[in-house]
Write a protein that holds these residues in place. Structure first.
Motif, PDB file in Angstrom:
ATOM      1  N   LEU A  69       2.555  -1.984  -2.360  1.00  0.00           N
ATOM      2  CA  LEU A  69       1.948  -0.741  -1.899  1.00  0.00           C
ATOM      3  C   LEU A  69       2.892   0.414  -2.176  1.00  0.00           C
ATOM      4  O   LEU A  69       4.054   0.378  -1.764  1.00  0.00           O
ATOM      5  CB  LEU A  69       1.661  -0.821  -0.398  1.00  0.00           C
ATOM      6  CG  LEU A  69       1.148   0.456   0.263  1.00  0.00           C
ATOM      7  CD1 LEU A  69      -0.289   0.740  -0.156  1.00  0.00           C
ATOM      8  CD2 LEU A  69       1.243   0.351   1.786  1.00  0.00           C
ATOM      9  N   GLU A  70       2.422   1.420  -2.880  1.00  0.00           N
ATOM     10  CA  GLU A  70       3.169   2.677  -3.009  1.00  0.00           C
ATOM     11  C   GLU A  70       2.772   3.545  -1.831  1.00  0.00           C
ATOM     12  O   GLU A  70       1.585   3.794  -1.609  1.00  0.00           O
ATOM     13  CB  GLU A  70       2.858   3.364  -4.333  1.00  0.00           C
ATOM     14  CG  GLU A  70       3.695   4.618  -4.563  1.00  0.00           C
ATOM     15  CD  GLU A  70       3.476   5.205  -5.952  1.00  0.00           C
ATOM     16  OE1 GLU A  70       4.317   6.018  -6.380  1.00  0.00           O
ATOM     17  OE2 GLU A  70       2.472   4.859  -6.597  1.00  0.00           O
ATOM     18  N   TRP A  71       3.773   3.970  -1.047  1.00  0.00           N
ATOM     19  CA  TRP A  71       3.469   4.689   0.192  1.00  0.00           C
ATOM     20  C   TRP A  71       2.647   5.940  -0.103  1.00  0.00           C
ATOM     21  O   TRP A  71       2.935   6.672  -1.047  1.00  0.00           O
ATOM     22  CB  TRP A  71       4.762   5.040   0.917  1.00  0.00           C
ATOM     23  CG  TRP A  71       4.553   5.420   2.355  1.00  0.00           C
ATOM     24  CD1 TRP A  71       4.857   6.604   2.937  1.00  0.00           C
ATOM     25  CD2 TRP A  71       3.987   4.592   3.382  1.00  0.00           C
ATOM     26  NE1 TRP A  71       4.524   6.577   4.273  1.00  0.00           N
ATOM     27  CE2 TRP A  71       3.982   5.355   4.583  1.00  0.00           C
ATOM     28  CE3 TRP A  71       3.492   3.294   3.415  1.00  0.00           C
ATOM     29  CZ2 TRP A  71       3.502   4.859   5.776  1.00  0.00           C
ATOM     30  CZ3 TRP A  71       3.003   2.792   4.613  1.00  0.00           C
ATOM     31  CH2 TRP A  71       3.019   3.574   5.776  1.00  0.00           C
ATOM     32  N   ASN A  72       1.622   6.156   0.689  1.00  0.00           N
ATOM     33  CA  ASN A  72       0.668   7.257   0.555  1.00  0.00           C
ATOM     34  C   ASN A  72      -0.298   7.079  -0.615  1.00  0.00           C
ATOM     35  O   ASN A  72      -1.017   8.009  -0.980  1.00  0.00           O
ATOM     36  CB  ASN A  72       1.377   8.619   0.438  1.00  0.00           C
ATOM     37  CG  ASN A  72       2.073   9.017   1.730  1.00  0.00           C
ATOM     38  OD1 ASN A  72       1.573   8.728   2.817  1.00  0.00           O
ATOM     39  ND2 ASN A  72       3.235   9.646   1.612  1.00  0.00           N
ATOM     40  N   ASN A  73      -0.313   5.891  -1.218  1.00  0.00           N
ATOM     41  CA  ASN A  73      -1.307   5.566  -2.242  1.00  0.00           C
ATOM     42  C   ASN A  73      -2.195   4.463  -1.675  1.00  0.00           C
ATOM     43  O   ASN A  73      -1.713   3.369  -1.369  1.00  0.00           O
ATOM     44  CB  ASN A  73      -0.624   5.092  -3.522  1.00  0.00           C
ATOM     45  CG  ASN A  73      -1.607   4.817  -4.648  1.00  0.00           C
ATOM     46  OD1 ASN A  73      -2.799   4.620  -4.428  1.00  0.00           O
ATOM     47  ND2 ASN A  73      -1.106   4.800  -5.872  1.00  0.00           N
ATOM     48  N   PRO A  74      -3.484   4.690  -1.496  1.00  0.00           N
ATOM     49  CA  PRO A  74      -4.335   3.706  -0.814  1.00  0.00           C
ATOM     50  C   PRO A  74      -4.661   2.471  -1.652  1.00  0.00           C
ATOM     51  O   PRO A  74      -5.247   1.515  -1.140  1.00  0.00           O
ATOM     52  CB  PRO A  74      -5.608   4.503  -0.509  1.00  0.00           C
ATOM     53  CG  PRO A  74      -5.659   5.548  -1.581  1.00  0.00           C
ATOM     54  CD  PRO A  74      -4.228   5.915  -1.864  1.00  0.00           C
ATOM     55  N   ASP A  75      -4.303   2.478  -2.936  1.00  0.00           N
ATOM     56  CA  ASP A  75      -4.682   1.380  -3.817  1.00  0.00           C
ATOM     57  C   ASP A  75      -3.450   0.579  -4.231  1.00  0.00           C
ATOM     58  O   ASP A  75      -2.748   0.934  -5.179  1.00  0.00           O
ATOM     59  CB  ASP A  75      -5.388   1.914  -5.066  1.00  0.00           C
ATOM     60  CG  ASP A  75      -6.650   2.695  -4.717  1.00  0.00           C
ATOM     61  OD1 ASP A  75      -7.428   2.195  -3.885  1.00  0.00           O
ATOM     62  OD2 ASP A  75      -6.842   3.794  -5.276  1.00  0.00           O
ATOM     63  N   PRO A  76      -3.172  -0.536  -3.555  1.00  0.00           N
ATOM     64  CA  PRO A  76      -1.995  -1.337  -3.890  1.00  0.00           C
ATOM     65  C   PRO A  76      -2.212  -2.148  -5.170  1.00  0.00           C
ATOM     66  O   PRO A  76      -3.340  -2.438  -5.567  1.00  0.00           O
ATOM     67  CB  PRO A  76      -1.842  -2.256  -2.678  1.00  0.00           C
ATOM     68  CG  PRO A  76      -3.231  -2.398  -2.144  1.00  0.00           C
ATOM     69  CD  PRO A  76      -3.904  -1.084  -2.388  1.00  0.00           C
ATOM     70  N   TRP A  77      -1.095  -2.529  -5.800  1.00  0.00           N
ATOM     71  CA  TRP A  77      -1.145  -3.480  -6.911  1.00  0.00           C
ATOM     72  C   TRP A  77      -1.146  -4.891  -6.323  1.00  0.00           C
ATOM     73  O   TRP A  77      -0.481  -5.157  -5.327  1.00  0.00           O
ATOM     74  CB  TRP A  77       0.073  -3.323  -7.816  1.00  0.00           C
ATOM     75  CG  TRP A  77       0.139  -2.058  -8.592  1.00  0.00           C
ATOM     76  CD1 TRP A  77      -0.474  -1.779  -9.786  1.00  0.00           C
ATOM     77  CD2 TRP A  77       0.883  -0.871  -8.264  1.00  0.00           C
ATOM     78  NE1 TRP A  77      -0.165  -0.504 -10.207  1.00  0.00           N
ATOM     79  CE2 TRP A  77       0.665   0.070  -9.300  1.00  0.00           C
ATOM     80  CE3 TRP A  77       1.702  -0.516  -7.188  1.00  0.00           C
ATOM     81  CZ2 TRP A  77       1.252   1.335  -9.284  1.00  0.00           C
ATOM     82  CZ3 TRP A  77       2.281   0.734  -7.170  1.00  0.00           C
ATOM     83  CH2 TRP A  77       2.051   1.652  -8.211  1.00  0.00           C
TER      84      TRP A  77
END
Length: 363
Positions: free
Chosen positions: A220-228
């Motif tokens: 999860l990239e913080w503040n990005n709702p779409d994780p890899w």
């Protein structure tokens, strides 16, 4: 043999070796000194420091499973099978550390096994697991200041973000992240179909990795709702760790262990390409622990096969260390990383037969 050379000179050489009386369950370096704490499956807690190997606690027949020093090095916490957390306030003079030093004892509600604990990196707040919840204990106030309800299952992992602003907790159905500035705020939830058993924040505070029972790794990239979501692993992800330095694209390396192999993930410049992986295959036993040396891309991996491998740039084996006859159980780099010079302890590891080994930089 305690250091197999793989082409070129050795990176590390043995500084000290000793033993506990059973399987070494956890080790932890003081961030401010040369003190190493180690615990065993029969409840021992011992401190190594140059010239001494001191018992803080002898065998209790109940395992100690988690250890941690506060960021100022004043407090050492140990939690385990008896449902208690013991916290020693260490004197400034290491010569006064002995078994006579009495700890503060915190009891987990209902005497539930304390498998995980972690100190805030910016203060003397200790988070420790207690069944389906996490207790927050403030060492300066001497009291529990918050109880975080994970609810879905027993807590399987705890990790503070390096800036101390957030606390991540994992277990069945994923990860919850609490705002440490206001524990009453509803936590952020990263939903995963299976149990998350290994979590790790990147040192730049940007990424949160979750290793899962369903053979996936979520980033999860913080503040990005779409994780890899990374797939294709042979089994559950046992551990995950981030490098401190960043690659040319501005992201750290991520290493994850699964069964006998380690996969290193590197973020690509093209966002559509996501993260590319390379597999490090050498171990013949289950990889029990992995960690990047602070300040470098040097990756250490310790396994059941009795090998502790040093991977230069997380790509190629530079040295294999030995010394645990039944296999390694844990490892820890000294937090001061590349600032270590020859003669100072740099890397420690515990063995399944109670071995404790410390290495320094080779001449």
């Amino acid at each position: 043999m305690f250091g197999l050379e793989i082409g070129g000179k050795n990176l590390l050489e043995t500084q000290w070796q000793g033993t506990l009386n059973d399987y070494v369950t956890a080790i932890a370096w003081s961030p401010t000194s040369e003190i190493l704490a180690a615990s065993s499956a029969i409840g021992e807690v011992r401190l190594w420091m140059p010239g001494a190997f001191t018992a803080l606690q002898t065998s209790t027949s109940e395992s100690i499973d988690s250890l941690g020093f506060s960021p100022d090095g004043q407090f050492l916490a140990a939690g385990g099978q008896d449902g208690q957390v013991r916290i020693w306030h260490l004197p400034p003079d290491s010569n006064n550390i002995s078994a006579e030093l009495r700890p503060t004892t915190l009891s987990s509600p209902h005497s539930l096994w304390v498998e995980k604990l972690d100190w805030s990196p910016i203060g003397n707040q200790l988070a420790f697991s207690s069944g389906r919840s996490v207790q927050i204990w403030d060492a300066d106030l001497g009291e529990v200041t918050a109880t975080l309800n994970f609810a879905a299952s027993s807590v399987l992992g705890i990790h503070w973000r390096p800036d101390g602003q957030y606390l991540a907790v994992c277990g069945h159905r994923g990860v919850k992240v609490w705002n440490a500035q206001n524990w009453d705020d509803a936590p952020y939830s990263l939903d995963i179909r299976a149990a998350s058993i290994a979590i790790a924040w990147s040192t730049d505070n940007q990424y949160l990795a979750s290793g899962n029972m369903d053979r996936t790794l979520t980033v999860l990239e913080w503040n990005n709702p779409d994780p890899w979501v990374m797939r294709g692993f042979a089994g559950k992800i046992r551990s995950a760790t981030w490098s401190e330095p960043l690659t040319p694209v501005g992201a750290p390396l991520l290493a994850a262990s699964c069964a006998q192999s380690i996969t290193v993930w590197e973020k690509q410049l093209d966002e559509s390409a996501g993260w590319e992986a390379r597999v490090l295959d050498l171990h013949e036993g289950i990889v029990q622990a992995i960690a990047f040396q602070p300040g470098s891309f040097l990756l250490a991996s310790a396994a059941d096969d009795g090998y502790l491998c040093l991977w230069q740039d997380a790509e190629q084996v530079a040295q294999i260390l030995e010394g645990a006859t039944a296999g390694f159980s844990c490892l820890a780099w000294h937090p001061q990383g590349q600032r270590r010079t020859q003669g100072l302890p740099l890397l420690a590891a515990g063995g399944q037969n109670g071995e404790l080994l410390i290495w320094e930089k080779a001449e």
